[in-house]
Design an enzyme around this catalytic site. Structure first.
Site, short mmCIF file in Angstrom:
data_model
loop_
_atom_site.label_atom_id
_atom_site.label_comp_id
_atom_site.label_asym_id
_atom_site.label_seq_id
_atom_site.Cartn_x
_atom_site.Cartn_y
_atom_site.Cartn_z
N ASP A 168 29.76 29.85 43.78
CA ASP A 168 29.06 31.02 43.20
C ASP A 168 28.49 31.86 44.34
O ASP A 168 28.56 31.48 45.52
CB ASP A 168 27.92 30.55 42.27
CG ASP A 168 27.59 31.59 41.18
OD1 ASP A 168 27.54 32.80 41.49
OD2 ASP A 168 27.36 31.19 40.03
N GLY B 106 30.29 32.18 47.83
CA GLY B 106 31.19 33.29 48.14
C GLY B 106 31.33 34.19 46.93
O GLY B 106 30.73 33.94 45.88
N ASP B 107 32.13 35.25 47.11
CA ASP B 107 32.35 36.23 46.05
C ASP B 107 33.77 36.03 45.51
O ASP B 107 34.75 36.22 46.23
CB ASP B 107 32.19 37.64 46.65
CG ASP B 107 32.36 38.74 45.61
OD1 ASP B 107 33.01 38.50 44.58
OD2 ASP B 107 31.84 39.84 45.86
N HIS C 283 33.23 37.20 31.15
CA HIS C 283 32.66 38.20 30.24
C HIS C 283 31.64 39.12 30.93
O HIS C 283 31.31 40.17 30.39
CB HIS C 283 32.05 37.54 28.99
CG HIS C 283 30.65 37.03 29.13
ND1 HIS C 283 29.77 36.95 28.06
CD2 HIS C 283 29.96 36.57 30.21
CE1 HIS C 283 28.62 36.48 28.48
NE2 HIS C 283 28.69 36.23 29.76
#
Ligand code: SAM
Length: 335
Positions: free
Chosen positions: A200, A226-227, A245
């Site tokens: 995350d 991380g992204d 979502h």
């Protein structure tokens, strides 16, 4: 509401429903629900315990007594009903953190910008706070903590039900966007052989170590930050709960494409979301869909929309299991 209520009065009830959200928020935020944990109390006793005004405390409780959250006896003492018990922070299935997150604070302020959000297509949160939700939370640790604590409450039940109904045959499960690790930790507590990786954004994993320790799974789990729109680690099986979502279709496609590329040929992605029904019937996903428009610019999706999104991400829809709590496990296999 009973069947005798006219259409006009039903509409009035809906129109003023934010009184109840605000009152529930106040009851929890001021500690009044917890002060009622050990039985009946007068408004004065409660006001003394919570440092509130006795008259306003009585009127708050009477509003909530009118809708079955508490009751007042002949001696003007209040107690929580079965429904009201879920407001206590010590209840095993407490909703207190969910209420603190969604019935006040930033979420409530963002909903107040619904007119401009619908006009412009920009998330109301961004219009209200000048930046996207996760950029804001990265800079506001107390708000981030409130956000993740609310998700712990919502996610625990989904994780327990998923453990009972889905065959997690992998030896290592990577939870992308796993937050404080409550899904992964709850699952690993029940599946003793399972190892876990939590992935995350850096600020979002702040409370994960404490959860893994409490659930007794720290030895079997590692945390990577991380992204996911840029990169995810190589993995055997991928879980994402309430992550897709929060994304519009393009961000969702990027994350799913990265996950698909990080999996082996037989790898699977499990997306845990509330799936919108095709028909126009009531489902909680309708409310969450609009909440996503307000908070992040994301959306809820029908199964057909997940299927199309998977195809654009190098995956094919291979199954869907609806859980009793209303979340579904939407399974994608590498195309
Ligand atoms: C609604 S929360 C859900 C948390 C957790 N999966 C659960 O269901 O309890 C969404 C999570 O997605 C994470 N997230 C959002 N964008 C992300 C990104 N680009 N990369 C990694 N994680 C991301 C957030 O940090 C947050 O933890």
């Amino acid at each position: 509401m009973n069947a005798q209520v006219s259409d006009r009065e039903s509409l009035r009830f809906l129109a003023h429903a934010y009184y109840f959200s605000s009152a529930l928020f106040a009851l929890v935020r001021l500690g009044l629900a917890d002060a009622l944990a050990d039985g009946r109390k007068s408004a004065s006793e409660l006001a003394a315990a919570a440092a509130t005004d006795p008259d306003r405390t009585a009127r708050l409780l009477r509003l909530l007594a009118a809708v079955g959250i508490c009751v007042e006896d002949e001696a003007q003492r209040f107690s929580l009903t079965a429904s009201g018990q879920y407001l206590r922070s010590d209840h095993a299935q407490s909703m207190s953190k969910e209420i603190l997150m969604f019935c006040g604070g930033e979420a409530f302020a963002a909903w107040n910008n619904t007119v401009d959000a619908v006009k412009s297509g920009t998330p109301a949160f961004d219009l209200t706070f000048g930046k996207p939700l996760f950029a804001y939370l990265a800079e506001h640790p107390a708000s981030a903590e409130r956000f993740h604590k609310s998700w712990e409450e919502i996610t625990t039940q989904a994780a327990r039900e998923a453990a009972e109904r889905y065959d997690f045959s992998a030896t290592t499960l990577t939870d992308v966007g796993g937050g404080y690790g409550i899904f992964l930790g709850t699952l690993m507590q029940q599946r003793k052989g399972l190892r876990g990786v939590l992935f995350d954004l850096p600020f979002s994993v702040a409370g994960a170590a404490a959860n893994f320790a409490r659930l007794g799974v720290s030895e079997r789990v590692s945390v990577i930050t991380g992204d996911a729109t840029e990169h995810v680690p190589a993995m055997e099986m991928c879980l994402m709960k309430s992550v897709i979502h929060v994304c519009d279709d393009e961000r969702a496609r990027r994350i799913l494409t990265n996950c698909a590329a990080a999996l082996p040929a037989v790898g699977k992605v499990l997306v845990c979301e509330r799936v919108l029904p095709e028909a126009n019937r009531f489902h909680w996903s309708r409310l969450v869909d609009m909440t996503m428009a307000i908070m992040t610019g994301g959306r809820e999706r029908t199964l057909g929309e997940y299927e199309a999104l998977f195809v654009r991400s190098g995956l094919r829809l291979s199954g869907c299991v609806e859980l009793p709590c209303g979340f579904s496990l939407v399974e994608g296999t590498k195309a």
